[in-house]
Design a protein around this motif. Structure first.
Motif, PDB file in Angstrom:
ATOM      1  N   PRO A   1       0.800  -1.238   0.000  1.00 29.68           N
ATOM      2  CA  PRO A   1       0.000   0.000   0.000  1.00 29.68           C
ATOM      3  C   PRO A   1       0.830   1.284   0.000  1.00 29.68           C
ATOM      4  CG  PRO A   1      -0.040  -1.026   2.166  1.00 29.68           C
ATOM      5  CD  PRO A   1       0.656  -1.997   1.243  1.00 29.68           C
ATOM      6  N   HIS A   2       2.139   1.178   0.273  1.00 31.78           N
ATOM      7  CA  HIS A   2       2.977   2.391   0.235  1.00 31.78           C
ATOM      8  C   HIS A   2       3.172   2.869  -1.202  1.00 31.78           C
ATOM      9  CE1 HIS A   2       4.378   0.186   3.856  1.00 31.78           C
ATOM     10  NE2 HIS A   2       4.533   1.376   4.392  1.00 31.78           N
ATOM     11  N   TYR A   3       3.134   1.910  -2.133  1.00 37.20           N
ATOM     12  CA  TYR A   3       3.562   2.256  -3.498  1.00 37.20           C
ATOM     13  C   TYR A   3       2.561   1.757  -4.522  1.00 37.20           C
ATOM     14  CZ  TYR A   3       7.689   2.160  -0.629  1.00 37.20           C
ATOM     15  OH  TYR A   3       8.564   2.340   0.398  1.00 37.20           O
TER      16      TYR A   3
ATOM     17  N   SER B   1       0.569   9.277   6.668  1.00 37.40           N
ATOM     18  CA  SER B   1       1.563   9.262   5.584  1.00 37.40           C
ATOM     19  C   SER B   1       1.725   7.918   4.889  1.00 37.40           C
ATOM     20  CB  SER B   1       2.949   9.722   6.063  1.00 37.40           C
ATOM     21  OG  SER B   1       2.865  10.995   6.637  1.00 37.40           O
ATOM     22  N   LEU B   2       0.902   6.921   5.200  1.00 38.65           N
ATOM     23  CA  LEU B   2       1.044   5.637   4.497  1.00 38.65           C
ATOM     24  C   LEU B   2       0.905   5.841   2.988  1.00 38.65           C
ATOM     25  CD1 LEU B   2       1.247   2.500   4.507  1.00 38.65           C
ATOM     26  CD2 LEU B   2      -1.245   2.469   4.564  1.00 38.65           C
ATOM     27  N   GLU B   3      -0.062   6.676   2.591  1.00 37.35           N
ATOM     28  CA  GLU B   3      -0.322   6.876   1.164  1.00 37.35           C
ATOM     29  C   GLU B   3       0.345   8.132   0.625  1.00 37.35           C
ATOM     30  OE1 GLU B   3      -2.942   6.853   3.430  1.00 37.35           O
ATOM     31  OE2 GLU B   3      -4.161   5.070   3.071  1.00 37.35           O
TER      32      GLU B   3
ATOM     33  N   ASP C   1       9.387   6.778  13.865  1.00 41.57           N
ATOM     34  CA  ASP C   1      10.114   5.539  13.602  1.00 41.57           C
ATOM     35  C   ASP C   1       9.619   4.835  12.347  1.00 41.57           C
ATOM     36  OD1 ASP C   1      12.083   3.763  14.190  1.00 41.57           O
ATOM     37  OD2 ASP C   1      10.824   2.491  15.452  1.00 41.57           O
ATOM     38  N   HIS C   2       8.977   5.558  11.466  1.00 41.27           N
ATOM     39  CA  HIS C   2       8.476   4.879  10.274  1.00 41.27           C
ATOM     40  C   HIS C   2       9.006   5.576   9.026  1.00 41.27           C
ATOM     41  CE1 HIS C   2       5.758   1.894   8.663  1.00 41.27           C
ATOM     42  NE2 HIS C   2       5.629   2.719   7.655  1.00 41.27           N
ATOM     43  N   VAL C   3       9.959   4.930   8.381  1.00 41.20           N
ATOM     44  CA  VAL C   3      10.584   5.520   7.195  1.00 41.20           C
ATOM     45  C   VAL C   3       9.986   4.875   5.956  1.00 41.20           C
ATOM     46  CG1 VAL C   3      12.778   5.958   6.044  1.00 41.20           C
ATOM     47  CG2 VAL C   3      12.677   5.829   8.520  1.00 41.20           C
TER      48      VAL C   3
ATOM     49  N   PRO D   1       1.755   3.591  10.660  1.00 38.88           N
ATOM     50  CA  PRO D   1       0.385   3.718  10.127  1.00 38.88           C
ATOM     51  C   PRO D   1      -0.358   2.385   9.958  1.00 38.88           C
ATOM     52  CG  PRO D   1       1.958   3.899   8.333  1.00 38.88           C
ATOM     53  CD  PRO D   1       2.772   3.715   9.603  1.00 38.88           C
ATOM     54  N   HIS D   2       0.333   1.248  10.170  1.00 38.11           N
ATOM     55  CA  HIS D   2      -0.300  -0.054   9.886  1.00 38.11           C
ATOM     56  C   HIS D   2      -1.190  -0.479  11.045  1.00 38.11           C
ATOM     57  CE1 HIS D   2       2.212  -0.254   6.398  1.00 38.11           C
ATOM     58  NE2 HIS D   2       3.260   0.038   7.150  1.00 38.11           N
ATOM     59  N   VAL D   3      -2.265   0.282  11.212  1.00 35.22           N
ATOM     60  CA  VAL D   3      -3.067   0.206  12.430  1.00 35.22           C
ATOM     61  C   VAL D   3      -4.287  -0.712  12.282  1.00 35.22           C
ATOM     62  CG1 VAL D   3      -4.581   2.176  11.925  1.00 35.22           C
ATOM     63  CG2 VAL D   3      -3.808   1.773  14.282  1.00 35.22           C
TER      64      VAL D   3
ATOM     65  N   GLN E   1       9.400  -8.488   8.700  1.00 35.84           N
ATOM     66  CA  GLN E   1       9.921  -7.659   7.615  1.00 35.84           C
ATOM     67  C   GLN E   1       8.994  -6.450   7.531  1.00 35.84           C
ATOM     68  OE1 GLN E   1      10.783  -9.659   3.939  1.00 35.84           O
ATOM     69  NE2 GLN E   1      10.571  -7.813   2.712  1.00 35.84           N
ATOM     70  N   HIS E   2       9.452  -5.315   8.013  1.00 42.28           N
ATOM     71  CA  HIS E   2       8.652  -4.102   8.114  1.00 42.28           C
ATOM     72  C   HIS E   2       7.721  -4.194   9.334  1.00 42.28           C
ATOM     73  CE1 HIS E   2       7.511  -0.262   6.527  1.00 42.28           C
ATOM     74  NE2 HIS E   2       6.245  -0.551   6.584  1.00 42.28           N
ATOM     75  N   SER E   3       7.056  -3.084   9.636  1.00 47.03           N
ATOM     76  CA  SER E   3       6.240  -3.026  10.853  1.00 47.03           C
ATOM     77  C   SER E   3       4.773  -3.350  10.575  1.00 47.03           C
ATOM     78  CB  SER E   3       6.366  -1.631  11.472  1.00 47.03           C
ATOM     79  OG  SER E   3       6.101  -0.647  10.488  1.00 47.03           O
TER      80      SER E   3
HETATM   81 ZN   LIG Z   1       4.831   0.923   6.384  1.00 47.28          ZN
END
Ligand SMILES: [Zn+2]
Length: 306
Positions: free
Chosen positions: A55-57, A80-82, A119-121, A134-136, A198-200
């Motif tokens: 969903p980031h890209y 900022s996820l999108e 903490d989310h790059v 944002p992965h809530v 792998q990722h949050s």
């Molecule tokens: Zn993410």
């Protein structure tokens, strides 16, 4: 004009109206489409991404622009996820109702307590997401607040359906509470176990379950696993007690498979969001399935199985 004729004319006019002016919803991710379906099952839904996509890209392709243009409301994650695609999509669609600050743009993350601010790059930004992870959508304690805010917002957009939406929200919430109690029971057995991630993506759920993160295949949040980072991980003492390498369906499995070959820790692939069918069709079903998979991996480890 006779009375009968007038009635006939009225009936014709009523039937010519767009059938109850169906609510048109644009969902950025499948999890929010699933939640909208629970609250407003008659809504016409367009979902921008699937569980097989990150969903980031994604690309702001023409079909999505058209869908935003004719939607009554967009339901997205926010935080900022999108950031890499939604602003452009909104700009190109130029729907005056679906703009930041308008009721027609709903961000789930605005109604949740986010973990790990700063903490989310994100690769596309090369930047920090100051709002937090944002992965809530897999956070058992945050979903009821998000769902309530969404129910209120949908009712605001379509006042005629507000009472029905509230009723469905109350039913959804009861069901969610029952599932949450079951998850809580299962968490007792999982507490203290750890997994490689792998990722949050699953962080809210893992934390809620008391499952620790042994290591992250990403060298930094949002940066893809690199060969040098992976070989460094082999020396991590935490790896020894990990029950599984947990990755999402949309992620490249190669780094996880490489680590598995070198450590014997098994790879568990689960959908990062709802899939539209089977037990993972709803958010609750998805959480149950992820827990079931971790449980199965954890029991394999503690009983020396495999
Ligand atoms: Zn993410």
């Amino acid at each position: 004009m006779g009375f009968r004729h007038a009635i006939m004319t009225l009936l014709l006019m009523v039937s010519a109206l767009p059938a109850q002016a169906q609510l048109r919803v644009f969902a950025c991710e499948p999890e929010w489409a699933a939640l909208v379906r629970e609250l407003a099952p008659d809504a016409e839904l367009t979902t921008a991404t699937s569980y097989l996509q990150d969903p980031h890209y994604i690309e702001a392709r023409p079909s999505l622009i058209a869908a935003v243009r004719r939607a009554d409301i967009a339901v997205c994650t926010g935080a900022s996820l999108e950031a890499g695609w939604l602003p452009m999509l909104l700009q190109r669609a130029s729907n005056p109702d679906i703009q930041p600050g308008r009721p027609g743009l709903f961000f789930a993350a605005d109604h949740a307590r986010l973990h790990a601010p700063h903490d989310h790059v994100d690769r596309s930004m090369g930047d920090v997401h100051p709002e937090g992870n944002p992965h809530v959508h897999l956070a058992p304690d945050e979903l009821p607040d998000i769902a309530r805010a969404l129910a209120d917002r949908l009712g605001e957009i379509e006042p005629g359906a507000s009472a029905a939406i509230q009723g469905r929200y109350i039913r959804w919430r009861g069901h969610w509470s029952r599932m949450r109690a079951e998850w809580r029971e299962k968490a007792k057995e999982l507490e203290g176990h750890s997994v490689v991630v792998q990722h949050s993506s699953f962080q809210y759920l893992l934390r809620w379950l008391g499952v620790e993160t042994a290591v992250d295949l990403e060298p930094k949040p949002g940066l893809p696993p690199s060969a040098s980072h992976l070989s460094q991980l082999l020396a991590e003492p935490n790896l020894g007690k990990a029950s599984a390498i947990l990755i999402a369906s949309h992620q490249d499995p190669q780094p996880a498979e490489w680590l598995s070959e070198h450590t014997g820790i098994r790879v568990v692939v689960v959908p990062g969001t709802v899939t539209g069918e089977g037990p993972t069709e709803t958010l609750g079903g998805l959480i149950s399935e992820i827990i079931r998979q971790i449980e199965s991996a954890a029991s394999g480890v503690s009983h020396g199985g495999l």
